[in-house]
Design an enzyme around this catalytic site. Structure first.
Site: not given
Length: 153
Positions: A53, A55, A83, A86
């Protein structure tokens, strides 16, 4: 343009680039002492790795730049509410401030559905919210065949 909007605009550029590459358009920057020290965008499809992701990619780079795993003097700007994975990583790295654009009512783990962060990380949502939502909406409309993107022509 306000400081927060300026950094979020940089994250939005990364999100749009991710979208052009077939990734969910999420972009992220980590800021320390007024400078962007790392950037990240979703690379889940490219890397065939669900952990990549925006992040996570930005945190990994920031840790390398700082030479330490704790980033207490850093702020993170991300175009979509993180999410649970993260948000947990952000918390574990000690990010001082998390600022995000679009809220994620389904998987958001900072203000929407859950709150994984604690009081050590200040969380602010809705920074350039309309622009962040637009990038996501355009990507998914294109994916569903409702519109054509620059790469489709």
């Amino acid at each position: 343009m306000k400081m927060h909007e300026r950094y979020m605009a940089e994250a939005l550029k990364l999100a749009r680039e991710a979208g052009r590459c077939g990734e969910v358009p999420v972009g992220c920057v980590v800021v320390c002492e007024g400078k962007i020290i790392s950037c990240g965008m979703n690379t889940v499809e490219k890397d065939k790795n669900a952990l990549k992701h925006a992040e996570m990619n930005a945190l990994e780079e920031a840790i390398k730049v700082k030479g330490q795993r704790v980033l207490r003097d850093c702020d993170m700007y991300v175009t979509l509410e993180p999410c649970p994975m993260c948000a947990g990583a952000i918390q574990n790295c000690g990010i001082k401030k998390l600022l995000f654009g679009a809220y994620d009512e389904e998987k958001g783990a900072c203000l929407s559905k859950w709150n994984v962060t604690d009081s050590r990380t200040l969380v602010y949502g809705g920074i350039l919210k309309d622009d962040c939502e637009k990038a996501l909406r355009e990507f998914f409309d294109r994916l569903r065949g409702k519109t054509r993107g620059a790469c489709d022509e």
